[in-house]
Write an enzyme that holds these catalytic residues in place. Sequence first.
Site, mmCIF file in Angstrom:
data_model
loop_
_atom_site.group_PDB
_atom_site.id
_atom_site.type_symbol
_atom_site.label_atom_id
_atom_site.label_comp_id
_atom_site.label_asym_id
_atom_site.label_seq_id
_atom_site.Cartn_x
_atom_site.Cartn_y
_atom_site.Cartn_z
ATOM 1 N N ASP A 198 0.875 -1.173 0.000
ATOM 2 C CA ASP A 198 0.000 0.000 0.000
ATOM 3 C C ASP A 198 0.916 1.229 0.000
ATOM 4 O O ASP A 198 1.511 1.575 1.011
ATOM 5 C CB ASP A 198 -0.881 -0.044 1.245
ATOM 6 N N GLN A 201 0.723 6.522 1.042
ATOM 7 C CA GLN A 201 1.468 7.589 1.714
ATOM 8 C C GLN A 201 2.881 7.745 1.177
ATOM 9 O O GLN A 201 3.513 8.793 1.382
ATOM 10 C CB GLN A 201 1.516 7.318 3.222
ATOM 11 N N CYS A 362 -8.391 6.395 10.500
ATOM 12 C CA CYS A 362 -8.718 5.096 9.887
ATOM 13 C C CYS A 362 -7.655 4.055 10.222
ATOM 14 O O CYS A 362 -7.281 3.226 9.382
ATOM 15 C CB CYS A 362 -8.896 5.223 8.375
#
Length: 404
Positions: A198, A201, A362
């Site tokens: 992921d 960021q 989150c």
Amino acid sequence: MLDIQAIRSHFPILTQTVNGKPLVYFDNAATSQKPQVVIDAISKYYSEINANIHRGVHTLSQLATDAYEVSRHTIQRHINAKHAHEVLFTSGTTHGINLVANGFTQFVKAGDAVMVSAMEHHSNIVPWQMLCERTGASLRVIPMNEKGELVLEEFEKLLDENVKIVSVNHISNALGTINPVKFIIDKAHAVGAAVFIDGAQASPHLSIDVQALDADFYAFSGHKMCGPTGTGILYGKEAWLNKLPPYQGGGEMIKEVTFEKTTYADLPHKFEAGTPHIAGGIVLGTAVDYLNSIGLDNIAAYEHELLEYGTQKLSEIEGIQLVGTAKEKASVLSFNLAGIHPYDVGTIVDKMGIAVRTGHHCAQPVMNAFCIPGTIRASFAFYNTKQEIDALIAAVKKAQMMLG
């Protein structure tokens, strides 16, 4: 050295005031601001070449198709993918994670395991939990220490041939920790597991080379890297993308349709059903070009300078609790003031014209690990300044005085 004032002039939103104060935008981990070149590119698309893609022989359709595919090639070069067809347009990182988690239903069975880390965003937890619920597989979690770093010794203990896929973030949105993803990828591959990274960021802050990482999948969102909302990229190795089933059915992802049988299109169209966010896909390429014109290495160096400055200044405030103190960090500061709820601090800071994020970001398991309800998060971008950090420090001190 970056000319920060020149860079700031590229972002029209930064000239406005909020609550009578100059805007200080420190919510970049949630979404970045957009330079004028990106705003203009969106207008240009709708003003000059708006048409559907891949389907028309008329001139506008061909222009739109060409621009869309040029963007795909721009992003291929940006992340050093081997093939352009390994670059899939999505609506964002969450879309990419769900696409792969859904496809892995046919590769995971009861007794198998899926691995994530303790510092994941909900969107890199829930789709894998859903996969486990569908298949009977178990979810294994790499623990983290009190600094917000993954405990790699425990990761290696959890890793065995039953693990079919490991999915971790490159950088934590809640803590700013930069994870050793190359190490994780190599160890996972050694037991035959696939790896999903992921990169939501990481994409605004770091140069990404998917071939050097040897990642099987790498996803990121356009809106966090100066691009439009509703855009993203899923990179997947050609071999994996050929094995995965389509995530959605419809137009564009087919080769031939009859009522008896449908055959699917080749990559990348197999995973791009329906009319996409055409303007967004094209303009994501514009945003990537903009970031590369500044230089990701230059951005990383300057943002590290902001991080060090902000860490020092915050640490001087009595009663401050820094959450996430990893040795390797991106430009994210998560913190609390002793005895004061983060929401209350955020509200007062906003009255001073400063945009920070408060809450669990989150990442509720992260907050549970630190036994806190949430944090105040200031996330810096290359268009921020030390003077803005000084304004944040003054606002935090004022909030402490008012609420303490």
